[in-house]
Design a protein around this motif. Structure first.
Motif: not given
Length: 375
Positions: A51, A243, A216
């Motif tokens: 991230w 994600a 992400a």
């Protein structure tokens, strides 16, 4: 799972952005120049690699101590429980650097650290002779600053700026991490138009699209620590599933990238397609002198030519002047330009609301920020 001391490294000037990113993922932080410290387990390693948009790498701090002799370096390195990190067949090259320290010979420091770790692993795994190093890769670094030794393990592998979508690039590409930082500094949201008038290979616009749809940055790439047996595959699978769930693929975007070179527009289109934004970013071949800006309350972010090469300074100044005249007719727009021109504000025709010193590679630049009056 055991917690480790971790550090997210970043370019100078971007520490506050990375600090906010790490905090947003749920970790308590402390920071210093180019480094954001936090604690976490294997899941934290996977999550931060997945991230963090602006950080360069995530490293494990295996040990820290002071050493002024090679004996000190050897014994204190050997005292670290390396078997917690490295399997018996681990491959572990040791990089190094030394600044203002008694132990200034980097090759000697690397060799001593390597030897100490080998001795520790042989005892821990009850081995004699050589370790074959045919297993998972762990990239270690010994860094010595004013006699303080820091031993780290890189969890990322290839730098985090390598998102995996950039198939082509121009002569002076902007790192994806710096591009993401520029977008985040604007506090842009996808309800507003976004324009890059000097898009080149499209990096700023693509990073804006990723932020706009909460994709992400690490979703389509692999990380070195995925090879490590103590971070189970299920951990990585869970982080990737999360994600996928958090991505907002239906979020409409109004993002346009302009460039005078039709070749760069084709490269940008290819990179955007690879990133999954094939039909979501509008690419147009256009000189800044011919730009038409539509809408209200938009955000313009760009990395215009710096005029670093002989004979190019006058053109860089002229483009800045043209841009300033254009955006003076769009007072609701906010403009953010990264430039090394010392006379940027003079050529733009207006003093910046705020300036921020940043480094584009080794080039010292300023981010000139002109905040619009929202309508």
């Amino acid at each position: 799972m055991e917690k480790f001391k971790l550090v997210a490294t970043t370019a100078m000037g971007l520490e506050s952005i990375v600090n906010d990113e790490v905090k947003a993922l749920g970790f308590k932080t402390t920071s210093e120049n180019g480094k954001i410290y936090f604690e976490g387990d294997g899941a934290a390693i996977a999550k931060t690699n997945m991230w963090l948009r602006v950080a360069d790498r995530v490293r494990i701090i295996a040990g820290e101590f002071h050493a002024t002799t090679f004996d000190d370096l050897f014994e204190q390195t050997k005292a670290i429980p390396w078997e917690q990190f490295l399997s018996v067949d681990a491959a572990f090259p040791v990089a190094g650097k030394s600044v203002k320290s008694t132990l200034y010979s980097v090759p000697d420091c690397q060799a001593i650290v390597k030897k100490a770790i080998v001795e520790r692993l042989k005892i821990a795994y009850n081995r004699t002779g050589f370790l074959d190093e045919t297993g998972p890769l762990y990239k270690l670094e010994v860094s010595i600053l004013k006699d303080k030794v820091t031993l780290t393990i890189d969890t990322s592998g290839t730098g985090l700026h390598k998102r995996g979508y950039r198939l082509g690039q121009g002569d002076a590409p902007l790192k994806e991490t710096l591009a993401a930082a520029l977008v985040k500094l604007t506090r842009w949201n996808p309800d507003r138009p976004f324009v890059d008038p000097f898009c080149g290979s499209g990096t700023i616009a693509i990073e804006a699209a990723m932020i706009g749809q909460n994709v992400a940055p690490g979703y389509n790439r692999e990380f070195l620590s995925e090879q490590w047996p103590w971070i189970h595959k299920e951990v990585w699978d869970q982080v990737r599933e999360e994600a996928e769930d958090l991505a907002k693929y239906d979020q409409p975007l109004d993002i346009t990238g302009f460039d005078v070179d039709p070749k760069m527009i084709r490269i940008a289109e290819g990179n955007a397609a690879e990133a999954g934004f094939n039909d979501l970013i509008n690419w147009q071949q256009s000189d800044v002198r011919d730009l038409t800006i539509d809408g209200l309350n938009g955000v313009m972010v760009g990395n215009p030519p710096y005029g670093e090469r002989m004979g190019e300074l006058e053109e860089a100044e002229e483009l800045t002047e043209v841009l300033g005249r254009l955006m003076a007719t769009h007072p609701s727009w906010s403009v953010y330009m990264l430039s090394s021109l010392e006379n940027f504000e003079t050529m733009y025709g207006k003093r910046a609301t705020k300036k921020r010193k940043l480094f584009n590679g080794f080039i010292r630049t300023d981010l000139y920020q002109y905040w619009g009056k929202r309508k």
